[in-house]
Design an enzyme around this catalytic site. Structure first.
Site, short mmCIF file in Angstrom:
data_model
loop_
_atom_site.label_atom_id
_atom_site.label_comp_id
_atom_site.label_asym_id
_atom_site.label_seq_id
_atom_site.Cartn_x
_atom_site.Cartn_y
_atom_site.Cartn_z
N ASP A 199 -0.54 5.09 2.73
CA ASP A 199 -0.09 3.70 2.57
C ASP A 199 -1.25 2.78 2.93
OD1 ASP A 199 2.30 4.89 2.06
OD2 ASP A 199 3.37 4.06 3.78
N ASP A 248 14.32 2.76 -3.52
CA ASP A 248 14.28 2.50 -2.08
C ASP A 248 15.65 1.98 -1.66
OD1 ASP A 248 11.57 3.14 -2.14
OD2 ASP A 248 11.01 1.06 -2.61
#
Length: 243
Positions: free
Chosen positions: A9, A131
């Protein structure tokens, strides 16, 4: 056997992890994502999941230069997500070396555009980012909630040809408290031919082994590795008899 996919990330060009999607709970693990990617490649991994957290928050791809650097420095097959909202963003992702694009928010806010991308690039090159917060889709870097049920959301795009879905339970992500295995089991019961990538909550080898035993096709891991909580060689030995 379950596929193991390491994750990087990115915020400000650095390798970081958040806790439960909270940007105020950021921890930097390495200022050089290329070095981390090379480490994964040297361990024998073929895939890499990269997330542009700056892009997710700002609603356009920001860290394409990091993607390019990683793709040039390794032979990893990269799927890249975060901030992909426009054709320009898609061009940046593929032009800078990604093999697949992980697209979440736009698939909810602008399904016509997303469906056009499925047709243009082929479903094999697009991973649907699902998500979830309380089984409902969340968008824009997990900042905005919707009332869209994850099962209906995936069902819609399965009918459009999507076969790969990365599902992150936001409440689990980065919390090192175990995965949402019951949710993943329910998804696989509903969509048995889905290439489901479990994401969020991996804290120990047992979490990965449990997902494997439940028939989940793939898992993304990040923070548990960076924190030294999982021994990848041990896991690969248990799963595949190697390492």
């Amino acid at each position: 056997m379950i596929d193991l996919i390491p994750a990087i990330d990115i915020i400000n060009g650095e390798c970081v992890r958040l806790t439960k999607g909270d940007y105020s709970q950021k921890k930097v693990y390495n200022a050089n994502p290329v070095a981390i990617a090379q480490e994964f490649a040297s361990m024998g991994f073929k895939r890499l999941h990269m997330v542009d957290l700056d892009g997710a928050k700002s609603k356009h791809v920001v860290n394409a230069d990091v993607l390019r650097a990683v793709s040039q420095a390794t032979s990893l097959s990269i799927d890249f997500g975060g901030g992909i909202k426009t054709q320009e963003d898609m061009d940046k992702v593929f032009d800078n070396g990604a093999k697949m694009a992980t697209v979440g928010s736009i698939s909810y806010t602008d399904p016509q555009t997303f469906e056009a991308w499925i047709k243009r690039y082929g479903a094999d090159r697009i991973i649907l980012g699902a998500d979830v917060r309380d089984k409902n889709i969340a968008i824009n870097g997990w900042i905005d909630n919707t009332n869209c049920d994850v099962f209906g959301f995936i069902d819609h795009y399965r009918k459009k040809g999507i076969s790969k879905v990365l599902c992150t339970d936001i409440a689990k992500d980065g919390a090192l408290g175990g995965t949402s295995i019951e949710l993943y089991k329910q998804l696989m019961e509903r969509f048995p031919d889905l290439y489901l990538i479990a994401s969020g909550g991996v804290s120990a080898a047992d979490d990965i082994l449990s997902l494997d035993q439940a028939g989940i096709p793939a898992v993304v891991f990040g923070k548990a590795y960076y924190e030294g909580l999982i021994d990848i060689n041990k896991i690969r030995h248990l799963l595949y008899g190697i390492g």
